[in-house]
Design a protein around this motif. Structure first.
Motif, mmCIF file in Angstrom:
data_model
loop_
_atom_site.group_PDB
_atom_site.id
_atom_site.type_symbol
_atom_site.label_atom_id
_atom_site.label_comp_id
_atom_site.label_asym_id
_atom_site.label_seq_id
_atom_site.Cartn_x
_atom_site.Cartn_y
_atom_site.Cartn_z
ATOM 1 N N GLU A 73 1.073 -1.071 0.033
ATOM 2 C CA GLU A 73 -0.076 0.080 -0.100
ATOM 3 C C GLU A 73 0.687 1.006 -0.712
ATOM 4 N N SER A 74 2.238 1.497 0.726
ATOM 5 C CA SER A 74 2.724 2.883 0.628
ATOM 6 C C SER A 74 4.442 2.425 0.421
ATOM 7 N N LEU A 75 4.668 2.657 0.334
ATOM 8 C CA LEU A 75 5.985 2.506 0.624
ATOM 9 C C LEU A 75 7.571 4.254 0.460
ATOM 10 N N ALA A 76 8.478 4.219 0.629
ATOM 11 C CA ALA A 76 9.011 5.711 0.582
ATOM 12 C C ALA A 76 10.825 5.303 0.308
ATOM 13 N N ILE A 77 11.176 5.540 -0.764
ATOM 14 C CA ILE A 77 12.489 5.007 -1.370
ATOM 15 C C ILE A 77 13.220 5.814 -1.126
ATOM 16 N N ASP A 78 14.506 6.411 -1.322
ATOM 17 C CA ASP A 78 15.491 7.599 -1.756
ATOM 18 C C ASP A 78 16.536 6.682 -2.634
ATOM 19 N N MET A 79 16.776 6.727 -3.780
ATOM 20 C CA MET A 79 17.627 6.220 -5.152
ATOM 21 C C MET A 79 18.804 6.668 -5.015
ATOM 22 N N THR A 80 19.644 6.453 -5.490
ATOM 23 C CA THR A 80 20.892 7.733 -6.132
ATOM 24 C C THR A 80 21.584 6.824 -7.790
ATOM 25 N N VAL A 81 21.398 6.788 -8.491
ATOM 26 C CA VAL A 81 21.119 6.583 -10.195
ATOM 27 C C VAL A 81 22.779 6.144 -10.702
ATOM 28 N N ALA A 82 23.311 6.149 -10.854
ATOM 29 C CA ALA A 82 24.877 6.444 -11.798
ATOM 30 C C ALA A 82 25.269 5.129 -13.195
ATOM 31 N N SER A 83 25.229 5.835 -14.028
ATOM 32 C CA SER A 83 25.768 5.169 -15.228
ATOM 33 C C SER A 83 26.191 6.233 -15.809
ATOM 34 N N GLU A 84 27.078 5.245 -16.935
ATOM 35 C CA GLU A 84 27.842 6.025 -18.007
ATOM 36 C C GLU A 84 27.372 7.294 -18.768
ATOM 37 N N TYR A 85 26.146 7.195 -18.226
ATOM 38 C CA TYR A 85 25.669 8.548 -19.485
ATOM 39 C C TYR A 85 25.629 9.907 -17.785
ATOM 40 N N ASP A 86 24.778 9.829 -17.690
ATOM 41 C CA ASP A 86 24.655 10.569 -16.328
ATOM 42 C C ASP A 86 24.262 10.174 -15.151
ATOM 43 N N ASN A 87 24.103 11.177 -13.325
ATOM 44 C CA ASN A 87 23.926 10.858 -12.598
ATOM 45 C C ASN A 87 22.989 12.043 -11.882
ATOM 46 N N SER A 88 21.655 10.969 -11.257
ATOM 47 C CA SER A 88 20.408 11.227 -10.846
ATOM 48 C C SER A 88 19.925 10.846 -9.742
ATOM 49 N N SER A 89 19.240 11.489 -8.887
ATOM 50 C CA SER A 89 19.134 11.139 -7.282
ATOM 51 C C SER A 89 17.442 11.072 -7.614
ATOM 52 N N ALA A 90 16.480 10.511 -6.656
ATOM 53 C CA ALA A 90 15.237 10.580 -7.086
ATOM 54 C C ALA A 90 14.905 10.358 -5.286
ATOM 55 N N VAL A 91 13.681 10.706 -4.205
ATOM 56 C CA VAL A 91 13.054 10.756 -3.514
ATOM 57 C C VAL A 91 11.355 10.194 -3.909
ATOM 58 N N VAL A 92 11.100 8.858 -3.927
ATOM 59 C CA VAL A 92 9.996 8.325 -4.067
ATOM 60 C C VAL A 92 9.205 8.348 -3.146
ATOM 61 N N GLU A 93 8.151 8.829 -3.180
ATOM 62 C CA GLU A 93 7.041 8.160 -1.791
ATOM 63 C C GLU A 93 5.474 8.106 -2.348
ATOM 64 N N ILE A 94 4.620 7.019 -2.187
ATOM 65 C CA ILE A 94 4.000 6.289 -2.584
ATOM 66 C C ILE A 94 2.550 5.697 -1.089
ATOM 67 N N ALA A 95 1.606 6.926 -0.682
ATOM 68 C CA ALA A 95 0.466 5.842 0.102
ATOM 69 C C ALA A 95 -1.177 6.340 -0.904
ATOM 70 N N GLY A 96 -1.737 5.928 -0.401
ATOM 71 C CA GLY A 96 -3.218 5.440 -0.500
ATOM 72 C C GLY A 96 -3.095 5.608 -2.043
ATOM 73 N N GLY A 97 -2.732 5.304 -2.996
ATOM 74 C CA GLY A 97 -2.350 5.836 -4.085
ATOM 75 C C GLY A 97 -2.063 6.845 -4.905
ATOM 76 N N ASN A 98 -1.478 7.589 -3.949
ATOM 77 C CA ASN A 98 -0.618 9.348 -4.292
ATOM 78 C C ASN A 98 0.415 8.692 -4.698
ATOM 79 N N MET A 99 0.924 9.629 -5.226
ATOM 80 C CA MET A 99 2.521 9.233 -5.366
ATOM 81 C C MET A 99 3.361 11.019 -5.256
#
Length: 274
Positions: A73-99
């Motif tokens: 039903e819910s999750l919160a995840i903090d991620m950092t992504v590294a590749s040869e093309y770019d580095n990016s980051s994201a914090v995603v929260e999902i609860a109650g069908g919303n994001m």
């Protein structure tokens, strides 16, 4: 902030943020099957997957347990992504069908909410926002957002790394699904296989069994997703407290009056810089 860029990229990222080329839309039924099987797994199955090298198939793995969590039903995840093309980051929260998704993608900062089927792209500096209706359900994105697996993945091995992490390896082979116009044929005389295989490596803390990082290896390129934090508890998604005082902006994509420094080809969906 390039508002339309944020809208378009957020749509893409909502479908496959941090997921690279992991899943196609045709795997939806497989995901449903995987979820059903994970929910019926026994406590004995879960204990089997608690040590490296003991998992014998996909359902016994720590990765399957992790996938079950992100499909809840819910999750919160903090991620950092590294590749040869770019580095990016994201914090995603999902609860109650919303994001709520806050990210930096290709140097662009984005703050995006999906509340009751409406996506809001916010600019906190100017206290303005754009909206667009979303037809897709947030539930359709959970597995992609967290890099979940499904029945199309083949379990390869489980082992302990030199730094003490449990590493579970999977492979996923996909058919590019080339659609040809009527009367057009494809010459396959030189090759009878147009599919491609991606290797996924999921790393877990050996003591807590928490996800640490995910590596995807495809066509000689490696992307590493570092999971800075992950929880399924006490997650709440809501717009800023003062959102009622923010100003909604609008744009007309059918004219040349586009409020940022790019032109958009509405018919083809292509974008080109001035």
């Amino acid at each position: 902030m390039k508002k339309i860029t944020a809208l378009l990229v957020s749509l893409i990222m909502s479908c496959a943020v941090m997921a690279g080329c992991s899943d196609s839309s045709s795997s939806s039924s497989s995901k449903a099957d995987s979820t059903s099987k994970a929910e019926t797994s026994t406590a004995a199955d879960e204990s089997t997957a608690s040590e490296a090298g003991t998992a014998t198939d996909l359902e016994d793995t720590l990765t399957a347990q992790y996938t079950k969590k992100i499909q809840g039903e819910s999750l919160a995840i903090d991620m950092t992504v590294a590749s040869e093309y770019d580095n990016s980051s994201a914090v995603v929260e999902i609860a109650g069908g919303n994001m709520h998704m806050k990210m930096n993608f290709m140097g662009v900062d984005m703050d995006i909410y999906n509340i009751d089927g409406v996506m809001y792209t916010l600019d906190s500096e100017s206290k303005t926002y754009y909206t667009v209706d979303m037809e897709e359900s947030i539930d359709d994105f959970k597995s992609e957002i967290g890099y979940g697996i499904n029945d199309s993945y083949k379990f390869i091995s489980s082992e302990t790394t030199d730094d003490g992490l449990i590493c579970e390896t999977f492979e996923n082979t996909e058919d590019p699904g080339i659609e040809l116009e009527s009367g057009v044929t494809l010459d396959t005389s030189d090759s009878d296989d147009y599919s491609f295989t991606t290797t996924f490596k999921y790393y877990f803390n050996a003591d807590t069994k928490d996800i640490v990082k995910i590596e995807t290896i495809s066509d000689g390129s490696t992307t590493t997703v570092t999971v800075n934090s992950f929880t399924t508890e006490n997650v709440e998604v809501k717009l800023p407290d003062d959102f009622d005082s923010w100003t909604e902006q609008s744009f007309d994509m059918s004219t040349d009056d586009i409020p940022y420094d790019a032109e958009l080809d509405v018919e083809s969906g292509a974008e080109s810089a001035e």
